[in-house]
Design an enzyme around this catalytic site. Structure first.
Site, PDB file in Angstrom:
ATOM      1  N   ASN A 146      -1.812  19.657   1.043  1.00  0.00           N
ATOM      2  CA  ASN A 146      -2.936  18.950   1.664  1.00  0.00           C
ATOM      3  C   ASN A 146      -2.761  18.874   3.184  1.00  0.00           C
ATOM      4  OD1 ASN A 146      -3.878  16.071   2.732  1.00  0.00           O
ATOM      5  ND2 ASN A 146      -5.371  16.787   1.257  1.00  0.00           N
ATOM      6  N   LYS A 190       0.852  -1.197   0.000  1.00  0.00           N
ATOM      7  CA  LYS A 190       0.000   0.000   0.000  1.00  0.00           C
ATOM      8  C   LYS A 190       0.881   1.239   0.000  1.00  0.00           C
ATOM      9  CE  LYS A 190      -4.050   1.996   0.685  1.00  0.00           C
ATOM     10  NZ  LYS A 190      -3.723   2.857  -0.467  1.00  0.00           N
ATOM     11  N   LYS A 202       5.057   2.725   8.458  1.00  0.00           N
ATOM     12  CA  LYS A 202       3.789   3.379   8.855  1.00  0.00           C
ATOM     13  C   LYS A 202       2.714   2.330   9.105  1.00  0.00           C
ATOM     14  CE  LYS A 202       4.331   7.478   5.982  1.00  0.00           C
ATOM     15  NZ  LYS A 202       3.726   8.547   5.185  1.00  0.00           N
ATOM     16  N   THR A 261      -4.506  12.851   6.961  1.00  0.00           N
ATOM     17  CA  THR A 261      -3.095  13.031   7.336  1.00  0.00           C
ATOM     18  C   THR A 261      -2.999  14.147   8.382  1.00  0.00           C
ATOM     19  OG1 THR A 261      -2.459  12.345   5.127  1.00  0.00           O
ATOM     20  CG2 THR A 261      -0.757  13.407   6.441  1.00  0.00           C
ATOM     21  N   LYS A 309       5.315   2.329  -2.958  1.00  0.00           N
ATOM     22  CA  LYS A 309       5.256   3.736  -3.367  1.00  0.00           C
ATOM     23  C   LYS A 309       5.435   3.824  -4.868  1.00  0.00           C
ATOM     24  CE  LYS A 309       4.988   7.772  -1.302  1.00  0.00           C
ATOM     25  NZ  LYS A 309       4.355   7.927   0.014  1.00  0.00           N
TER      26      LYS A 309
HETATM   27  N1  GLU Z   1       0.783   8.957   0.389  1.00  0.00           N
HETATM   28  C1  GLU Z   1       0.358   8.823   1.736  1.00  0.00           C
HETATM   29  C2  GLU Z   1       1.508   8.445   2.638  1.00  0.00           C
HETATM   30  O1  GLU Z   1       2.646   8.700   2.335  1.00  0.00           O
HETATM   31  C3  GLU Z   1      -0.841   7.922   1.866  1.00  0.00           C
HETATM   32  C4  GLU Z   1      -0.660   6.516   1.380  1.00  0.00           C
HETATM   33  C5  GLU Z   1      -1.961   5.744   1.332  1.00  0.00           C
HETATM   34  O2  GLU Z   1      -2.989   6.300   1.675  1.00  0.00           O
HETATM   35  O3  GLU Z   1      -1.913   4.567   0.942  1.00  0.00           O
HETATM   36  O4  GLU Z   1       1.329   7.964   3.728  1.00  0.00           O
END
Ligand code: GLU
Length: 414
Positions: free
Chosen positions: A221, A70, A94, A190, A106
């Site tokens: 954002n 993810k 994370k 976030t 990513k």
């Molecule tokens: N791009 C965001 C991050 O770096 C969200 C990733 C997601 O929602 O999968 O955490």
């Protein structure tokens, strides 16, 4: 020795340290030190002027021992292969910290959406999905928004995937508009997560949020929603910035006005004459500093000059390893990116769960679940940091990497 500004190699150093402290041997580090899979694609797009431009894109999948991978997709001129690798590893961390059934991934495309028309951005979004379609999917790897991508881009990407797949696939991607299966609260998730970390850190340092002086670097954002949440909580946002400069008012900025005037890329300072630089912004006298922009902003050069009591990283990688040491030695409480910015992926997970079950939650339900995840994660990392007497970043890496390491061991990969 020169300071290491390479996100990938500096991440590897901390991962190795975390694995050592957890008692894993070198084999585990060998497995986790880089992504299992790294795809590079070239995407030809017919631009508005009729000429074809070929863009380079990536998708890095760090580890799928826990579950599907993810992570977001960024559209940015400075995307590199090493950055993708580092960011995919941070997503593993994370997901581990907030305990989601995912590994990290990513993606990114080297481009500057600020210089492109909507038509060109749509073609690029669809082209990227076609290029990576074999590699991703609702049970394999689930993309999401990141720097300079948004819910409209997610909608185009989902539509392209659904066309190829010949059925509606909302669980293919998260961060979608609500009408296409997006989750309540995802757009501000976030910033919500960062807010919870700021409030918890403030409690630990005895700072009252009412009247606390907050500086936020970045008005995208995360930064813009955060400025709103901070001022709603009674804090005084005395500084904000964008890529072009920063605004400072010791009496507090008018956040509603600034939110009204920002463009969709978060630019607002160009409307003002009395600006300061981003460098000056970071060194302002304040209680809470939130870097919510780009990488390598707090380095050994300026870490001595930071005057905040708490630094909460809403951006990915804003503080170098050396600067982390300096801040920690100076008694500044640093809440690391992999913890502070985990609210986005947490609500992405909620979105995917809602898509899978076909039943949707209210904003209150989402926020309540997010709150619980973030509070547990913060307490967990804080406790590891204090009981082991290590900085919050290393503690977060220890908490974050454990689940993937255990899952890899159970599967017999190591
Ligand atoms: N791009 C965001 C991050 O770096 C969200 C990733 C997601 O929602 O999968 O955490």
């Amino acid at each position: 020795m020169a300071e290491n500004l390479n996100l990938f190699t500096s991440t590897q150093v901390v991962i190795q340290e975390a694995l050592n402290k957890l008692g894993y041997d070198e084999g585990m580090f060998e497995l986790l030190k880089e992504p299992l899979r790294m795809l590079e694609v070239r995407i030809p797009i017919k631009m508005d002027d009729g000429l074809v431009k070929v863009f380079t894109g990536y998708r890095a999948q760090h580890n799928d021992a826990v579950g599907p991978t993810k992570g977001g997709v960024r559209f940015h001129p400075q995307v590199t292969e090493d950055e993708m690798k580092a960011l995919s590893m941070w997503m593993t961390l994370k997901c581990g910290i907030v305990d989601l059934p995912y590994g990290g991934a990513k993606g990114g495309v080297i481009c500057d959406p600020r210089q492109m028309s909507m038509n060109e951005i749509e073609k690029l979004s669809r082209g990227y999905v076609r290029a990576i379609s074999q590699f991703v999917g609702p049970t394999k790897d689930i993309p999401a928004p990141d720097v300079f991508t948004n819910s409209q881009i997610m909608a185009w990407m989902m539509d392209e995937y659904s066309r190829m797949d010949e059925f509606n696939s909302p669980g293919f991607i998260t961060g979608k508009p609500i009408v296409l299966g997006g989750s309540q609260g995802r757009d501000r998730a976030t910033a919500q997560g960062v807010t919870i970390c700021v409030e918890e850190a403030a409690k630990k340092r005895g700072i009252d949020m009412k009247g606390a002086r907050v500086v936020i670097q970045g008005f995208g954002n995360a930064g813009s929603f955060l400025a709103k949440f901070m001022s709603d909580a009674g804090a005084k946002v005395i500084g904000i910035s964008d890529a072009y400069g920063a605004l400072h008012d010791p009496n507090g900025l008018d956040i509603d006005y600034l939110l009204d005037r920002r463009d969709s890329f978060g630019t607002v300072t160009t409307l003002f004459e009395n600006t300061i630089s981003n460098k000056e912004l970071l060194e302002l006298d304040c209680d809470i500093l939130v870097p919510a922009a780009i990488e390598n902003q707090i380095t050994s050069e300026n870490a001595h000059k930071i005057r905040a009591t708490i630094v909460v990283e809403a951006a990915n990688g804003p503080t170098t390893s050396e600067a982390t040491k300096i801040l920690t030695e100076r008694g500044i409480l640093l809440v690391p990116d992999v913890l502070a910015s985990a609210g986005g992926v947490t609500v992405s997970y909620f979105e995917w769960v809602q898509n899978n079950q076909g039943y949707y939650w209210t904003e209150e339900e989402v926020n309540e679940k997010l709150y619980k995840k973030m509070i547990d994660a913060f307490e967990n990392v804080f406790t590891v940091s204090t009981t082991r007497n290590i900085d919050m970043r290393l503690a977060a890496y220890m908490v974050g990497v454990r689940k993937t390491a255990e899952a890899s061991r159970f599967r017999g990969w190591v």
